[in-house]
Enzyme design. Structure first.
Site, PDB file in Angstrom:
ATOM      1  N   HIS A  70      40.117  34.597  48.006  1.00 60.90           N
ATOM      2  CA  HIS A  70      41.166  34.965  47.300  1.00 60.90           C
ATOM      3  C   HIS A  70      40.293  35.146  45.838  1.00 60.90           C
ATOM      4  O   HIS A  70      39.904  34.000  45.124  1.00 60.90           O
ATOM      5  CB  HIS A  70      42.521  34.023  47.071  1.00 60.90           C
ATOM      6  CG  HIS A  70      43.483  34.200  46.456  1.00 60.90           C
ATOM      7  ND1 HIS A  70      44.790  34.182  46.756  1.00 60.90           N
ATOM      8  CD2 HIS A  70      43.658  34.972  44.998  1.00 60.90           C
ATOM      9  CE1 HIS A  70      45.629  34.647  46.149  1.00 60.90           C
ATOM     10  NE2 HIS A  70      44.894  35.087  45.192  1.00 60.90           N
ATOM     11  N   ILE A  71      40.018  36.235  45.265  1.00 59.83           N
ATOM     12  CA  ILE A  71      39.410  36.293  44.281  1.00 59.83           C
ATOM     13  C   ILE A  71      40.095  35.781  42.914  1.00 59.83           C
ATOM     14  O   ILE A  71      41.353  35.552  42.968  1.00 59.83           O
ATOM     15  CB  ILE A  71      39.293  38.069  43.681  1.00 59.83           C
ATOM     16  CG1 ILE A  71      37.950  38.204  42.515  1.00 59.83           C
ATOM     17  CG2 ILE A  71      40.312  38.566  43.379  1.00 59.83           C
ATOM     18  CD1 ILE A  71      36.877  37.808  43.274  1.00 59.83           C
ATOM     19  N   HIS A  72      39.293  35.013  42.096  1.00 59.30           N
ATOM     20  CA  HIS A  72      39.888  34.388  40.863  1.00 59.30           C
ATOM     21  C   HIS A  72      38.739  34.352  39.858  1.00 59.30           C
ATOM     22  O   HIS A  72      37.476  34.431  40.179  1.00 59.30           O
ATOM     23  CB  HIS A  72      40.303  33.000  40.915  1.00 59.30           C
ATOM     24  CG  HIS A  72      39.314  32.292  42.153  1.00 59.30           C
ATOM     25  ND1 HIS A  72      38.926  32.251  43.258  1.00 59.30           N
ATOM     26  CD2 HIS A  72      38.427  31.025  41.266  1.00 59.30           C
ATOM     27  CE1 HIS A  72      38.051  31.433  43.594  1.00 59.30           C
ATOM     28  NE2 HIS A  72      37.417  30.766  42.376  1.00 59.30           N
ATOM     29  N   MET A  73      39.061  34.338  38.522  1.00 58.23           N
ATOM     30  CA  MET A  73      38.074  34.384  37.309  1.00 58.23           C
ATOM     31  C   MET A  73      38.188  32.901  36.864  1.00 58.23           C
ATOM     32  O   MET A  73      39.192  32.438  36.404  1.00 58.23           O
ATOM     33  CB  MET A  73      38.569  35.508  36.399  1.00 58.23           C
ATOM     34  CG  MET A  73      37.539  35.419  35.173  1.00 58.23           C
ATOM     35  SD  MET A  73      38.279  36.662  33.816  1.00 58.23           S
ATOM     36  CE  MET A  73      38.803  37.949  34.521  1.00 58.23           C
TER      37      MET A  73
END
Length: 163
Positions: free
Chosen positions: A122-125
């Site tokens: 789950h992409i996250h910054m």
């Protein structure tokens, strides 16, 4: 050399979870569904993305911006979601400037396990405030981080500042 201890009891859950199989539920999917943003440490909800405190932060105020949709890679994000992630990261930095006054930031993505992603599907910054002379050089020396504030105190300081 003196024997120094720096207590960070909330890290025990992370240490225990780090050794588990990655089959556990995605925190970026489950936290928004809790129905309690304070418990989930979500400080702001946008249309496509949200801002959440890192429960195991590098520094106080360490935030993450994630899409509500379970997407694993930056290149898979719809353009509207990418734009909102960037806008929320910019807003997060403005809020952190107001609340904490950091001297700089580390901002970015860790995509894939080999790149350091703790939640790799789950992409996250990450938006990590930094200060000159901050003590978070400690991981290099002793695998220790010094945190002067609990995650709940950080939540209280940041909640409502995005409005």
């Amino acid at each position: 050399m003196a024997n120094h201890r720096i207590w960070a009891p909330w890290r025990l859950a992370y240490v225990k979870d780090a050794s588990k199989d990655s089959e556990q539920e995605c925190i970026f999917c489950t936290k928004p569904r809790l129905g309690n943003d304070e418990e989930a440490l979500i400080v702001h909800r946008g249309e496509r993305c949200f801002v959440i405190l890192n429960l195991f932060p590098y520094t106080n105020g360490h935030l993450m911006v994630a899409p509500f949709e379970h997407i694993g890679a930056l290149q898979e994000l719809p353009p509207e979601t990418s734009a909102e992630m960037m806008a929320l990261a910019q807003r997060a930095m403005t809020v952190l400037d107001e609340v904490y006054g950091p001297h700089g930031y580390n901002v970015g993505f860790n995509q894939g396990r080999v790149a350091g992603a703790g939640v790799e599907h789950h992409i996250h910054m990450h938006v990590v405030p930094r200060w000159g002379g901050d003590t978070n050089f400690m991981p290099v020396l002793a695998d220790v981080r010094v945190m002067p504030q609990t995650p709940q105190q950080t939540y209280e300081a940041l909640k409502g500042k995005f409005d």
